[in-house]
Scaffold this motif. Structure first.
Motif, PDB file in Angstrom:
ATOM      1  N   GLY A 107       0.543  -1.208  -0.102  1.00  0.00           N
ATOM      2  CA  GLY A 107      -0.042  -0.033   0.065  1.00  0.00           C
ATOM      3  C   GLY A 107       0.828   1.210   0.011  1.00  0.00           C
ATOM      4  O   GLY A 107       1.921   1.210  -0.104  1.00  0.00           O
ATOM      5  N   GLY A 108       0.273   2.580  -0.020  1.00  0.00           N
ATOM      6  CA  GLY A 108       1.074   3.479  -0.040  1.00  0.00           C
ATOM      7  C   GLY A 108       1.764   3.718  -1.356  1.00  0.00           C
ATOM      8  O   GLY A 108       1.494   3.449  -2.187  1.00  0.00           O
ATOM      9  N   ASP A 109       3.283   4.144  -0.941  1.00  0.00           N
ATOM     10  CA  ASP A 109       4.178   4.004  -1.988  1.00  0.00           C
ATOM     11  C   ASP A 109       5.031   2.777  -1.864  1.00  0.00           C
ATOM     12  O   ASP A 109       6.239   2.708  -2.454  1.00  0.00           O
ATOM     13  CB  ASP A 109       4.742   5.247  -2.085  1.00  0.00           C
ATOM     14  N   GLY A 110       4.567   1.772  -1.242  1.00  0.00           N
ATOM     15  CA  GLY A 110       5.378   0.551  -1.023  1.00  0.00           C
ATOM     16  C   GLY A 110       5.193  -0.126  -2.172  1.00  0.00           C
ATOM     17  O   GLY A 110       4.210  -0.167  -3.134  1.00  0.00           O
ATOM     18  N   ILE A 111       6.272  -1.005  -2.467  1.00  0.00           N
ATOM     19  CA  ILE A 111       6.373  -1.878  -3.727  1.00  0.00           C
ATOM     20  C   ILE A 111       5.821  -3.171  -3.787  1.00  0.00           C
ATOM     21  O   ILE A 111       5.776  -3.925  -4.670  1.00  0.00           O
ATOM     22  CB  ILE A 111       7.837  -1.841  -4.367  1.00  0.00           C
ATOM     23  N   ILE A 112       5.430  -3.790  -2.714  1.00  0.00           N
ATOM     24  CA  ILE A 112       4.899  -5.106  -2.426  1.00  0.00           C
ATOM     25  C   ILE A 112       3.428  -5.321  -3.169  1.00  0.00           C
ATOM     26  O   ILE A 112       2.667  -4.426  -2.944  1.00  0.00           O
ATOM     27  CB  ILE A 112       4.727  -5.753  -0.992  1.00  0.00           C
ATOM     28  N   GLY A 113       3.208  -6.453  -3.998  1.00  0.00           N
ATOM     29  CA  GLY A 113       2.086  -6.479  -4.860  1.00  0.00           C
ATOM     30  C   GLY A 113       1.973  -6.125  -6.059  1.00  0.00           C
ATOM     31  O   GLY A 113       1.007  -5.970  -6.737  1.00  0.00           O
ATOM     32  N   ARG A 114       2.921  -5.010  -6.329  1.00  0.00           N
ATOM     33  CA  ARG A 114       3.095  -4.216  -7.600  1.00  0.00           C
ATOM     34  C   ARG A 114       3.683  -5.105  -8.913  1.00  0.00           C
ATOM     35  O   ARG A 114       4.495  -5.931  -8.538  1.00  0.00           O
ATOM     36  CB  ARG A 114       3.604  -3.032  -7.556  1.00  0.00           C
ATOM     37  N   ARG A 115       3.259  -4.724  -9.815  1.00  0.00           N
ATOM     38  CA  ARG A 115       3.599  -5.459 -11.238  1.00  0.00           C
ATOM     39  C   ARG A 115       5.053  -4.665 -11.397  1.00  0.00           C
ATOM     40  O   ARG A 115       5.111  -3.305 -11.126  1.00  0.00           O
ATOM     41  CB  ARG A 115       2.641  -5.023 -12.325  1.00  0.00           C
ATOM     42  N   VAL A 116       5.967  -5.385 -11.994  1.00  0.00           N
ATOM     43  CA  VAL A 116       7.369  -4.900 -12.429  1.00  0.00           C
ATOM     44  C   VAL A 116       7.522  -5.401 -13.739  1.00  0.00           C
ATOM     45  O   VAL A 116       7.165  -6.436 -14.022  1.00  0.00           O
ATOM     46  CB  VAL A 116       8.351  -5.467 -11.467  1.00  0.00           C
ATOM     47  N   THR A 117       8.043  -4.576 -14.613  1.00  0.00           N
ATOM     48  CA  THR A 117       8.331  -4.918 -16.313  1.00  0.00           C
ATOM     49  C   THR A 117       9.815  -4.448 -16.253  1.00  0.00           C
ATOM     50  O   THR A 117      10.450  -3.417 -15.822  1.00  0.00           O
ATOM     51  CB  THR A 117       7.401  -4.378 -16.913  1.00  0.00           C
ATOM     52  N   LEU A 118      10.225  -5.336 -17.203  1.00  0.00           N
ATOM     53  CA  LEU A 118      11.846  -5.181 -17.680  1.00  0.00           C
ATOM     54  C   LEU A 118      11.403  -4.674 -19.143  1.00  0.00           C
ATOM     55  O   LEU A 118      10.821  -5.359 -19.811  1.00  0.00           O
ATOM     56  CB  LEU A 118      12.555  -6.127 -17.253  1.00  0.00           C
ATOM     57  N   TRP A 119      12.243  -3.645 -19.659  1.00  0.00           N
ATOM     58  CA  TRP A 119      12.024  -3.051 -20.888  1.00  0.00           C
ATOM     59  C   TRP A 119      13.274  -2.769 -21.662  1.00  0.00           C
ATOM     60  O   TRP A 119      14.420  -2.270 -21.014  1.00  0.00           O
ATOM     61  CB  TRP A 119      11.356  -1.606 -21.002  1.00  0.00           C
ATOM     62  N   SER A 120      13.564  -3.035 -22.943  1.00  0.00           N
ATOM     63  CA  SER A 120      14.775  -2.628 -23.635  1.00  0.00           C
ATOM     64  C   SER A 120      14.185  -1.121 -24.001  1.00  0.00           C
ATOM     65  O   SER A 120      13.019  -0.894 -24.363  1.00  0.00           O
ATOM     66  CB  SER A 120      14.935  -3.533 -24.746  1.00  0.00           C
ATOM     67  N   GLN A 121      15.328  -0.189 -23.951  1.00  0.00           N
ATOM     68  CA  GLN A 121      14.920   1.067 -24.439  1.00  0.00           C
ATOM     69  C   GLN A 121      14.603   1.375 -25.849  1.00  0.00           C
ATOM     70  O   GLN A 121      14.005   2.139 -26.328  1.00  0.00           O
ATOM     71  CB  GLN A 121      16.395   1.993 -24.277  1.00  0.00           C
ATOM     72  N   HIS A 122      14.795   0.239 -26.548  1.00  0.00           N
ATOM     73  CA  HIS A 122      14.383  -0.017 -27.983  1.00  0.00           C
ATOM     74  C   HIS A 122      13.148  -0.721 -28.432  1.00  0.00           C
ATOM     75  O   HIS A 122      12.859  -0.961 -29.579  1.00  0.00           O
ATOM     76  CB  HIS A 122      15.478  -0.481 -29.028  1.00  0.00           C
ATOM     77  N   ALA A 123      12.704  -1.357 -27.268  1.00  0.00           N
ATOM     78  CA  ALA A 123      11.331  -2.182 -27.661  1.00  0.00           C
ATOM     79  C   ALA A 123      10.095  -1.096 -27.102  1.00  0.00           C
ATOM     80  O   ALA A 123       9.866  -0.262 -26.340  1.00  0.00           O
ATOM     81  CB  ALA A 123      11.498  -3.301 -26.536  1.00  0.00           C
ATOM     82  N   THR A 124       8.714  -1.540 -27.744  1.00  0.00           N
ATOM     83  CA  THR A 124       7.594  -0.870 -27.528  1.00  0.00           C
ATOM     84  C   THR A 124       6.746  -1.854 -26.361  1.00  0.00           C
ATOM     85  O   THR A 124       5.850  -1.179 -25.963  1.00  0.00           O
ATOM     86  CB  THR A 124       6.804  -1.038 -28.673  1.00  0.00           C
ATOM     87  N   ASP A 125       7.141  -3.045 -26.335  1.00  0.00           N
ATOM     88  CA  ASP A 125       6.555  -3.990 -25.041  1.00  0.00           C
ATOM     89  C   ASP A 125       7.508  -4.233 -24.316  1.00  0.00           C
ATOM     90  O   ASP A 125       8.718  -4.392 -24.699  1.00  0.00           O
ATOM     91  CB  ASP A 125       5.938  -5.213 -25.684  1.00  0.00           C
ATOM     92  N   PRO A 126       7.159  -4.586 -23.069  1.00  0.00           N
ATOM     93  CA  PRO A 126       8.091  -5.178 -21.887  1.00  0.00           C
ATOM     94  C   PRO A 126       8.717  -6.626 -22.474  1.00  0.00           C
ATOM     95  O   PRO A 126       7.863  -7.315 -23.054  1.00  0.00           O
ATOM     96  CB  PRO A 126       7.196  -5.231 -20.768  1.00  0.00           C
ATOM     97  N   ILE A 127       9.884  -6.795 -22.145  1.00  0.00           N
ATOM     98  CA  ILE A 127      10.686  -8.151 -22.185  1.00  0.00           C
ATOM     99  C   ILE A 127      10.411  -9.166 -21.126  1.00  0.00           C
ATOM    100  O   ILE A 127      10.739 -10.287 -21.539  1.00  0.00           O
ATOM    101  CB  ILE A 127      11.985  -7.928 -22.954  1.00  0.00           C
ATOM    102  N   ALA A 128       9.894  -8.743 -20.070  1.00  0.00           N
ATOM    103  CA  ALA A 128       9.899  -9.616 -18.845  1.00  0.00           C
ATOM    104  C   ALA A 128       8.900  -8.886 -17.874  1.00  0.00           C
ATOM    105  O   ALA A 128       9.138  -7.716 -18.029  1.00  0.00           O
ATOM    106  CB  ALA A 128      11.202  -9.997 -18.386  1.00  0.00           C
TER     107      ALA A 128
END
Length: 151
Positions: free
Chosen positions: A123-144
């Motif tokens: 909750g709040g600005d905590g990171i637990i339970g949130r989606r995390v994505t890995l992007w290449s600077q050259h991609a339009t979609d996340p790679i993981a």
């Protein structure tokens, strides 16, 4: 716990990254793995660093190009929405990473200091339970992608 997989908690937060649910393309082997959010062993509830470790099944120990990756932590943990329309809470580059080698001398992890400390809580600005994505600077979609949980 299911199966024979057990390990002690290491503290901090953990996200297991894999091919995005909405992706049908091949994922480079270096992008499957774990992101561990931690405070460099101090045992606190605020992450000051993140460590990327490729999965055991990775066919490559090379991190060439990892410095061009960006990590996004989203406002929610909803994986059913496209990551492109899911707003970010935090975003940071892997460019400042330094390699961490285990005792066998092989390059296996990259640690990045966070420019903005992140609360390891729900909750709040905590990171637990949130989606995390890995992007290449050259991609339009996340790679993981994955969801952050307690480690």
């Amino acid at each position: 716990m299911c199966g024979d997989h057990s390990r002690q908690s290491c503290g901090g937060a953990l996200a297991v990254l894999s091919l995005p649910l909405r992706s049908s393309r091949f994922m480079p082997p270096v992008t499957a793995g774990r992101l561990t959010f931690h405070d460099s062993g101090k045992g606190g509830s605020v992450a000051t660093h993140v460590t990327f470790t490729p999965s055991e099944n990775s066919t490559s120990n090379s991190f060439v190009g990892l410095d061009s990756y960006v990590v996004g932590i989203h406002e929610t943990g909803d994986l059913t929405k496209s990551a492109i329309i899911s707003p970010f809470l935090y975003k940071f580059s892997m460019a400042q990473g330094r390699s961490i080698s285990p005792d066998d001398g092989q390059e296996r992890s990259v640690e990045v200091p966070l420019s903005h400390p992140m609360k390891i809580e729900v909750g709040g600005d905590g990171i637990i339970g949130r989606r995390v994505t890995l992007w290449s600077q050259h991609a339009t979609d996340p790679i993981a992608e994955g969801v952050i949980g307690y480690n």
